[in-house]
Design an enzyme around this catalytic site. Structure first.
Site, short mmCIF file in Angstrom:
data_model
loop_
_atom_site.label_atom_id
_atom_site.label_comp_id
_atom_site.label_asym_id
_atom_site.label_seq_id
_atom_site.Cartn_x
_atom_site.Cartn_y
_atom_site.Cartn_z
N SER A 186 0.98 -1.08 -0.04
CA SER A 186 -0.04 -0.15 0.04
C SER A 186 0.86 1.17 0.02
O SER A 186 1.94 1.18 0.37
CB SER A 186 -0.85 -0.05 1.26
OG SER A 186 -1.29 1.31 1.58
N TYR B 118 -1.46 -1.09 10.26
CA TYR B 118 -1.50 -1.45 9.01
C TYR B 118 -0.45 -0.99 7.86
O TYR B 118 0.39 -1.62 7.25
CB TYR B 118 -2.64 -0.72 8.30
CG TYR B 118 -3.12 -0.86 6.92
CD1 TYR B 118 -3.62 -2.42 6.43
CD2 TYR B 118 -2.97 -0.05 5.83
CE1 TYR B 118 -3.99 -2.49 5.19
CE2 TYR B 118 -3.12 -0.33 4.72
CZ TYR B 118 -3.51 -1.48 4.22
OH TYR B 118 -3.85 -1.83 2.65
#
Length: 276
Positions: free
Chosen positions: A141, A154
């Site tokens: 990401s 995350y």
């Protein structure tokens, strides 16, 4: 458009979102694909709808035995494995302040988002090393590239995916196994809604975040799952045969730099005034 003709692929998290779009794109380009997902109902439905070149295998990517069985199933079903797309991932609960984060989701997020990528890479590469090589694609990401507040667990997991991908690319090159990763950013999928679901006004928070993203994204359109699927096709095919250890942001230019839409609007207004 048949650059994946004859190839066999596995897509984890393949029953929805980016995973399903990639499954469909791989099939369209000539591959046979195993959909791996923890959601059996959705995975079986997708495989049935996509025809005989698609199959489903229920898999928790954080379970080494299940990942090993996934690779065996793929070989038995389609007679090989050329492409491993480690795409499965989950968000952490979004917190406004790290000091308020109880980190209760740390282990599961790390297990799925980082360990799952490592297990998928390892088990696929073991097979590929004995069968002429292959391509491993990992989903990270832009949150793993750019520092920022919020989503600390995350971000940490996705940063780990990037460094692991580069290390694995070096280690596995001797076997003809390429390892690359895609860094999606501002892609319209349900994952943002999941991250804000614990908030009392989760839907409003999700929409507000999307509006903020619009102000910093240079390309003035939202990214979609097909944008990521096309990047996956590139890494899966022979067009990237000399590419390994690479991180490809697919994010409308966010990593390159933030656009100031307000400044652009002011400049455009003055330019129009001068020409009037």
């Amino acid at each position: 458009m048949n650059e994946l003709n004859g190839k066999v692929a596995v897509v984890t998290g393949g029953a929805s979102g980016i995973g399903l779009a990639s499954v469909e794109k791989f099939l369209d380009r000539g591959a046979r694909v195993v959909i791996a997902d923890i959601n059996a109902e959705r995975g079986e439905s997708a495989a049935a709808a996509l025809g005989s070149d698609a199959a489903f295998k229920a898999t928790d990517v954080a379970d080494a035995d299940q990942v090993r069985d996934l690779i065996s199933f793929t070989d038995e079903r389609f007679g090989g494995l050329d492409i491993m797309f480690n795409n499965a991932g989950i968000p952490a609960a979004m917190r406004a302040n790290f000091l308020d984060d109880d980190l209760t989701d740390f282990r599961r997020v790390m297990d799925v988002d980082l360990l799952g990528v490592m297990l998928g890479t390892q088990h696929a590469a073991r097979y590929m090393a004995e069968h002429g090589g292959g391509s491993v694609i990992n989903t990270t990401s832009i949150g793993g590239i750019r520092a920022g507040c919020g989503q600390m667990v995350y971000r940490a997991a996705k940063a780990g995916v990037i460094h692991f991908t580069k290390c694995a690319a070096i280690d596995l090159a001797r076997y003809g196994v390429r390892v690359n990763c895609i860094a999606p950013g501002a892609i319209v999928t349900p994952i943002l809604s999941v991250a804000t679901a614990h908030l009392g006004d989760g839907d409003a928070a999700t929409q507000e975040l999307r509006e903020v993203i619009k102000t910093i994204r240079p390309l003035q359109r939202e990214g979609n799952v097909d944008d990521i699927a096309e990047a996956a096709v590139y890494f899966a095919g022979e067009g990237s045969a000399y590419v390994t250890g690479t991180v490809l942001p697919v994010d409308g230019g966010i990593v390159a730099g933030h656009a100031s839409n307000q400044m652009l609007d002011i400049e455009q207004h003055h330019a129009e005034s001068l020409s009037a």
